[in-house]
Enzyme design. Structure first.
Site, PDB file in Angstrom:
ATOM      1  N   ALA A   9       0.817  -1.225   0.000  1.00 29.71           N
ATOM      2  CA  ALA A   9       0.000   0.000   0.000  1.00 29.71           C
ATOM      3  C   ALA A   9       0.843   1.263   0.000  1.00 29.71           C
ATOM      4  O   ALA A   9       0.306   2.378   0.007  1.00 29.71           O
ATOM      5  CB  ALA A   9      -0.933  -0.006   1.217  1.00 29.71           C
TER       6      ALA A   9
ATOM      7  N   ARG B 293       1.431  -3.339   6.711  1.00 26.14           N
ATOM      8  CA  ARG B 293       1.398  -3.361   8.181  1.00 26.14           C
ATOM      9  C   ARG B 293      -0.012  -3.692   8.670  1.00 26.14           C
ATOM     10  O   ARG B 293      -0.994  -3.280   8.048  1.00 26.14           O
ATOM     11  CB  ARG B 293       1.789  -1.980   8.733  1.00 26.14           C
ATOM     12  CG  ARG B 293       3.253  -1.686   8.759  1.00 26.14           C
ATOM     13  CD  ARG B 293       3.513  -0.325   9.396  1.00 26.14           C
ATOM     14  NE  ARG B 293       2.935   0.744   8.608  1.00 26.14           N
ATOM     15  CZ  ARG B 293       1.869   1.472   8.947  1.00 26.14           C
ATOM     16  NH1 ARG B 293       1.237   1.266  10.082  1.00 26.14           N
ATOM     17  NH2 ARG B 293       1.423   2.424   8.154  1.00 26.14           N
TER      18      ARG B 293
ATOM     19  N   GLY C  11      14.328  -3.440  -2.155  1.00 23.70           N
ATOM     20  CA  GLY C  11      14.638  -2.058  -2.545  1.00 23.70           C
ATOM     21  C   GLY C  11      14.660  -1.117  -1.358  1.00 23.70           C
ATOM     22  O   GLY C  11      15.014   0.053  -1.506  1.00 23.70           O
TER      23      GLY C  11
ATOM     24  N   THR D 247      15.530   1.139   1.687  1.00 23.23           N
ATOM     25  CA  THR D 247      16.776   1.845   2.016  1.00 23.23           C
ATOM     26  C   THR D 247      16.841   2.112   3.532  1.00 23.23           C
ATOM     27  O   THR D 247      15.969   1.683   4.277  1.00 23.23           O
ATOM     28  CB  THR D 247      16.898   3.157   1.226  1.00 23.23           C
ATOM     29  OG1 THR D 247      15.855   4.036   1.641  1.00 23.23           O
ATOM     30  CG2 THR D 247      16.808   2.921  -0.264  1.00 23.23           C
TER      31      THR D 247
ATOM     32  N   SER E 154      19.233  -3.704  -4.030  1.00 24.55           N
ATOM     33  CA  SER E 154      19.858  -2.491  -4.569  1.00 24.55           C
ATOM     34  C   SER E 154      19.177  -1.272  -3.977  1.00 24.55           C
ATOM     35  O   SER E 154      17.952  -1.240  -3.850  1.00 24.55           O
ATOM     36  CB  SER E 154      19.748  -2.441  -6.091  1.00 24.55           C
ATOM     37  OG  SER E 154      20.345  -1.241  -6.549  1.00 24.55           O
TER      38      SER E 154
ATOM     39  N   MET F 245      17.039   0.937  -8.232  1.00 22.65           N
ATOM     40  CA  MET F 245      16.716  -0.087  -9.225  1.00 22.65           C
ATOM     41  C   MET F 245      16.770   0.459 -10.648  1.00 22.65           C
ATOM     42  O   MET F 245      16.396  -0.241 -11.578  1.00 22.65           O
ATOM     43  CB  MET F 245      15.295  -0.628  -8.959  1.00 22.65           C
ATOM     44  CG  MET F 245      15.096  -1.245  -7.603  1.00 22.65           C
ATOM     45  SD  MET F 245      15.770  -2.910  -7.584  1.00 22.65           S
ATOM     46  CE  MET F 245      15.633  -3.331  -5.845  1.00 22.65           C
TER      47      MET F 245
ATOM     48  N   HIS G 200      15.271  14.728  -2.228  1.00 22.09           N
ATOM     49  CA  HIS G 200      14.094  13.851  -2.273  1.00 22.09           C
ATOM     50  C   HIS G 200      12.876  14.561  -1.692  1.00 22.09           C
ATOM     51  O   HIS G 200      13.007  15.573  -1.008  1.00 22.09           O
ATOM     52  CB  HIS G 200      14.344  12.570  -1.471  1.00 22.09           C
ATOM     53  CG  HIS G 200      15.185  11.566  -2.214  1.00 22.09           C
ATOM     54  ND1 HIS G 200      16.554  11.616  -2.206  1.00 22.09           N
ATOM     55  CD2 HIS G 200      14.843  10.497  -2.986  1.00 22.09           C
ATOM     56  CE1 HIS G 200      17.033  10.613  -2.943  1.00 22.09           C
ATOM     57  NE2 HIS G 200      16.010   9.922  -3.431  1.00 22.09           N
TER      58      HIS G 200
ATOM     59  N   LYS H 221      10.503  11.494   2.811  1.00 27.41           N
ATOM     60  CA  LYS H 221      11.590  10.508   2.922  1.00 27.41           C
ATOM     61  C   LYS H 221      12.138  10.506   4.355  1.00 27.41           C
ATOM     62  O   LYS H 221      12.411  11.564   4.922  1.00 27.41           O
ATOM     63  CB  LYS H 221      12.700  10.827   1.911  1.00 27.41           C
ATOM     64  CG  LYS H 221      13.799   9.772   1.919  1.00 27.41           C
ATOM     65  CD  LYS H 221      14.620   9.781   0.655  1.00 27.41           C
ATOM     66  CE  LYS H 221      15.712   8.732   0.684  1.00 27.41           C
ATOM     67  NZ  LYS H 221      15.210   7.350   0.682  1.00 27.41           N
TER      68      LYS H 221
ATOM     69  N   GLY I 266      19.756   6.038   0.072  1.00 28.85           N
ATOM     70  CA  GLY I 266      20.471   4.807  -0.272  1.00 28.85           C
ATOM     71  C   GLY I 266      21.251   4.971  -1.571  1.00 28.85           C
ATOM     72  O   GLY I 266      22.359   4.443  -1.727  1.00 28.85           O
TER      73      GLY I 266
HETATM   74  P1  NAD Z   1       6.079   4.298   1.871  1.00 26.23           P
HETATM   75  O1  NAD Z   1       6.166   4.744   3.279  1.00 26.23           O
HETATM   76  O2  NAD Z   1       5.132   4.994   0.938  1.00 26.23           O
HETATM   77  O3  NAD Z   1       5.728   2.725   1.807  1.00 26.23           O
HETATM   78  C1  NAD Z   1       6.237   1.763   2.665  1.00 26.23           C
HETATM   79  C2  NAD Z   1       5.116   0.772   2.930  1.00 26.23           C
HETATM   80  O4  NAD Z   1       5.661  -0.328   3.663  1.00 26.23           O
HETATM   81  C3  NAD Z   1       3.985   1.373   3.755  1.00 26.23           C
HETATM   82  O5  NAD Z   1       2.737   1.084   3.150  1.00 26.23           O
HETATM   83  C4  NAD Z   1       4.144   0.686   5.098  1.00 26.23           C
HETATM   84  O6  NAD Z   1       2.914   0.550   5.788  1.00 26.23           O
HETATM   85  C5  NAD Z   1       4.733  -0.659   4.658  1.00 26.23           C
HETATM   86  N1  NAD Z   1       5.384  -1.405   5.740  1.00 26.23           N
HETATM   87  C6  NAD Z   1       6.224  -0.950   6.690  1.00 26.23           C
HETATM   88  N2  NAD Z   1       6.590  -1.958   7.516  1.00 26.23           N
HETATM   89  C7  NAD Z   1       5.961  -3.069   7.055  1.00 26.23           C
HETATM   90  C8  NAD Z   1       5.935  -4.426   7.478  1.00 26.23           C
HETATM   91  N3  NAD Z   1       6.590  -4.834   8.570  1.00 26.23           N
HETATM   92  N4  NAD Z   1       5.188  -5.314   6.772  1.00 26.23           N
HETATM   93  C9  NAD Z   1       4.496  -4.911   5.678  1.00 26.23           C
HETATM   94  N5  NAD Z   1       4.464  -3.636   5.256  1.00 26.23           N
HETATM   95  C10 NAD Z   1       5.199  -2.728   5.920  1.00 26.23           C
HETATM   96  O7  NAD Z   1       7.555   4.377   1.307  1.00 26.23           O
HETATM   97  P2  NAD Z   1       8.046   4.273  -0.222  1.00 26.23           P
HETATM   98  O8  NAD Z   1       8.271   5.648  -0.773  1.00 26.23           O
HETATM   99  O9  NAD Z   1       7.168   3.318  -0.969  1.00 26.23           O
HETATM  100  O10 NAD Z   1       9.493   3.657  -0.012  1.00 26.23           O
HETATM  101  C11 NAD Z   1       9.666   2.401   0.609  1.00 26.23           C
HETATM  102  C12 NAD Z   1      11.159   2.101   0.720  1.00 26.23           C
HETATM  103  O11 NAD Z   1      11.720   1.950  -0.579  1.00 26.23           O
HETATM  104  C13 NAD Z   1      11.966   3.235   1.389  1.00 26.23           C
HETATM  105  O12 NAD Z   1      13.010   2.644   2.145  1.00 26.23           O
HETATM  106  C14 NAD Z   1      12.528   3.994   0.185  1.00 26.23           C
HETATM  107  O13 NAD Z   1      13.680   4.751   0.480  1.00 26.23           O
HETATM  108  C15 NAD Z   1      12.831   2.838  -0.724  1.00 26.23           C
HETATM  109  N6  NAD Z   1      12.976   3.160  -2.150  1.00 26.23           N
HETATM  110  C16 NAD Z   1      13.924   2.461  -2.834  1.00 26.23           C
HETATM  111  C17 NAD Z   1      14.088   2.650  -4.187  1.00 26.23           C
HETATM  112  C18 NAD Z   1      15.073   1.787  -4.942  1.00 26.23           C
HETATM  113  O14 NAD Z   1      15.205   1.936  -6.176  1.00 26.23           O
HETATM  114  N7  NAD Z   1      15.783   0.878  -4.254  1.00 26.23           N
HETATM  115  C19 NAD Z   1      13.295   3.584  -4.868  1.00 26.23           C
HETATM  116  C20 NAD Z   1      12.319   4.284  -4.147  1.00 26.23           C
HETATM  117  C21 NAD Z   1      12.158   4.053  -2.784  1.00 26.23           C
END
Ligand code: NAD
Length: 270
Positions: free
Chosen positions: A12, A37, A100, A102, A124, A127, A157, A161, A167
């Protein structure tokens, strides 16, 4: 063709929903489930409706165990605190994992290494093809330019964030440190404030800006006396990261256990 069944943890979230939109468009894979969650307001809602394309009959769940047991690959964009549970489940169920998330510290990286003895994992901090290509260029430039060239990494960002430096900034810092044959942890300066004195020779500095809905801007600056090189990458839609993560999921299915990087998926490991 047998479709790769993909599950999403954090379905979500911003990235979770970008992944859903990507998977439903992409030939060769199908969305097989998603969890978030237990206290998420999205619990029990239809994932397709949340993602904006109408009902798909798959509801947001709260139990990762059956998700891992019932899919080929899980994609995780959640939070560092969820990593232990997800790497344990991947190792137990032998379900390949794409991570993914961070904000990971040494202990989290150790969890990934441990789980990757049992199952294939792609991890990573970014990505996208562009950033991974940039990392190669940064490594090469850092190897060519001596320590008279100061290396600084600037990132911006969106206001939501939670981790800093990003990351991706750390990934680029790692690339620069590798180019110089150094360990990033020993030469990183992750924030300057007050009377912190002149710059140490050879350090890699990080600066973070936060605001608006910026998806992710990164610039690596090589600064010498009288000249400066700046290499930048700007992401304008997080669908970009979703595209890379789904590509990683298709690539990792059926691989032998190990910890893989996006550069392996993209085929430009050095
Ligand atoms: P977000 O807060 O919108 O989404 C995170 C989701 O994970 C939320 O819906 C939250 O409720 C859920 N969550 C948290 N703990 C959980 C658990 N124990 N079980 C199930 N669900 C859980 O954040 P976002 O912008 O979607 O980013 C998520 C992560 O991805 C961050 O760490 C961000 O920095 C990273 N990110 C990485 C890349 C990449 O290319 N590697 C790109 C964008 C974002």
């Amino acid at each position: 063709m047998v479709e790769v069944a993909i599950g999403i943890t954090g379905v979500a979230g911003r990235m979770g929903l970008a992944l859903v939109r990507r998977i439903v468009q992409m030939p060769g894979c199908r969305l097989a489930g998603g969890v978030d969650r237990k206290d998420s307001p999205a619990q029990g809602r239809d994932i397709g409706e949340l993602a904006g394309f109408g009902s798909c009959g798959i509801l947001v769940g709260d139990d990762a165990l059956p998700l891992f047991a019932g899919v080929d690959v899980v994609i995780d964009f959640t939070s560092p605190s969820a990593l232990k549970m997800h790497t344990d489940l991947a190792a137990q169920s032998k379900t390949a994992l794409v991570v993914g998330t961070t904000g990971l510290e040494e202990a989290h990286l150790a969890m990934l290494t441990q789980a990757a003895k049992h199952v294939a994992i792609v991890q990573s901090f970014n990505m996208s093809l562009g950033v991974n290509l940039l990392a190669g260029m940064v490594r090469q430039a850092a190897a060519q330019l001596n320590e008279e060239w100061d290396i600084e990494i600037l990132e911006m960002h969106h206001r939501m964030k939670v981790d800093s430096p990003s990351g991706t900034a750390l990934l680029l810092g790692e690339a620069a440190a590798k180019g110089r044959g150094r360990n990033l942890a020993e030469i990183a300066d992750r924030g300057r404030d007050g009377l912190c004195g002149p710059r140490r020779a050879g350090e890699i500095g990080f600066a973070s800006l936060r605001g608006g809905n910026v998806v992710g801007d990164h610039t690596v600056i090589f600064a010498a006396d009288d000249e400066r090189i700046e290499i930048s990458h700007k992401a304008s839609d997080r669908g970009l990261f979703a595209r890379g993560a789904v590509q990683a999921a298709l690539w990792v299915k059926g691989r032998k256990p190990g910890l893989y990087r996006m550069s392996d998926v993209l085929g430009f490991s050095s």
